[in-house]
Design an enzyme around this catalytic site. Structure first.
Site, short mmCIF file in Angstrom:
data_model
loop_
_atom_site.label_atom_id
_atom_site.label_comp_id
_atom_site.label_asym_id
_atom_site.label_seq_id
_atom_site.Cartn_x
_atom_site.Cartn_y
_atom_site.Cartn_z
N TYR A 113 0.83 -1.21 0.00
CA TYR A 113 0.00 0.00 0.00
C TYR A 113 0.86 1.26 0.00
O TYR A 113 0.34 2.36 -0.21
CB TYR A 113 -0.93 0.04 1.22
CG TYR A 113 -1.88 -1.11 1.37
CD1 TYR A 113 -2.10 -2.02 0.34
CD2 TYR A 113 -2.58 -1.30 2.57
CE1 TYR A 113 -2.97 -3.08 0.49
CE2 TYR A 113 -3.46 -2.35 2.71
CZ TYR A 113 -3.65 -3.25 1.69
OH TYR A 113 -4.52 -4.30 1.86
N LYS A 171 1.33 -6.53 5.99
CA LYS A 171 1.43 -7.73 5.15
C LYS A 171 2.70 -7.71 4.33
O LYS A 171 3.11 -6.66 3.83
CB LYS A 171 0.22 -7.80 4.21
CG LYS A 171 -1.11 -7.57 4.89
CD LYS A 171 -2.27 -7.53 3.88
CE LYS A 171 -3.51 -6.95 4.53
NZ LYS A 171 -3.44 -5.48 4.70
#
Length: 280
Positions: A48, A73
């Site tokens: 992201y 993640k």
């Protein structure tokens, strides 16, 4: 905030704030707003590109770290033991924290077994309180759950009223794995925000379509991480614990299930190639 207990005993809020597609330039402001509203679970990821914004917001908030639940993640380009281990350290630095509460493998590609070994080591060294996976279909999920020391605490998957993950959730439960929903509003697809079934149910309770959809997922036992860049909507998304959907309501929403992704399929070679090459 209501919590769920993960398979290692860690308590996790059932509702949090997701920063997928939040502009890195806006992320710090958005997370600060979310924390001020009352969110304590923040979900980010290496892919992201906004972990730094999350870290800055947490520091500026003044909220004690042990009152927060931070998820990140490991992306495909960091798969494998050595690269994953280095990327975990990089994520911790960006988040300005000594540990994350939940660490996930973002996609089931590359050397994700090596990644998982690095994540198990992160648990052993106190750098992660819990580990799990994301976007693992039932076959890959069972594979990784069967052949590692630590059973995945969470599997974060596409889950919304049009893709309800009925059978995969049953499989996860056999391993004590918590289902976590990404895209709880289906990103507006299938005319989500004008859906007549959700609107009619919401009218009974004075709730919005979004609130009904979130309540449905929570009553199904899913952790949800709705995203908004607007503070008022952040507040509305949290306001789902003062009503309960009836069995009839749940059944009506269950009939909306199309049992397929609205976004991508791991069975599509072109999608797999796109994911593998993203971030290279």
């Amino acid at each position: 905030m209501k919590t769920v207990t993960l398979n290692n005993g860690v308590e996790m809020p059932i509702l949090g704030y997701g920063v997928y597609q939040v502009d890195p330039a806006e992320c710090e402001r958005c997370v600060l707003d979310a924390l001020e509203v009352g969110y304590r679970l923040i979900d980010t990821a290496q892919a992201y590109y906004n972990e730094e914004g999350v870290g800055r917001a947490v520091q500026r908030s003044g909220i004690a770290r042990d009152e927060l639940f931070i998820v990140t993640k490991v992306w495909i380009t960091n798969s494998g033991y050595e690269r994953a281990k280095a990327s975990i350290e990089e994520s911790l630095n960006k988040l300005q924290s000594n540990y994350v509460d939940l660490l996930l493998i973002h996609q089931p590609f590359g050397d994700y077994y090596g990644t998982y070994r690095a994540m198990e080591e992160a648990v052993e060294t106190g750098k992660a309180r819990a580990i799990g996976v994301s976007n693992f279909y039932p076959d890959r999920f069972v594979d990784i759950a069967e052949f590692n020391k630590i059973k995945p605490a969470v599997n974060q998957v596409e889950m919304h009223v049009f893709n309800q993950q009925i059978e995969p959730q049953k499989i996860m439960k056999t391993y004590g794995t918590q289902i976590m929903s990404w895209g709880p509003f289906a990103e507006g697809k299938n005319n989500f925000f004008t859906n007549e079934t959700l609107a009619a149910i919401g009218k009974q309770y004075g709730k919005s379509i979004a609130q009904v959809a979130l309540r449905f997922l929570v009553q199904r036992g899913a952790v949800v991480i709705p995203k908004s860049v607007h503070k008022e909507r952040m507040k509305q998304n949290m306001d789902i614990f003062d009503f309960v959907l009836t069995e009839q309501d749940m059944a009506a929403i269950a009939r909306l299930d199309q049992n397929k992704s609205l976004f991508f399929s791991h069975q599509d070679p072109e999608i797999v190639k796109f994911l593998i090459n993203y971030g290279k």
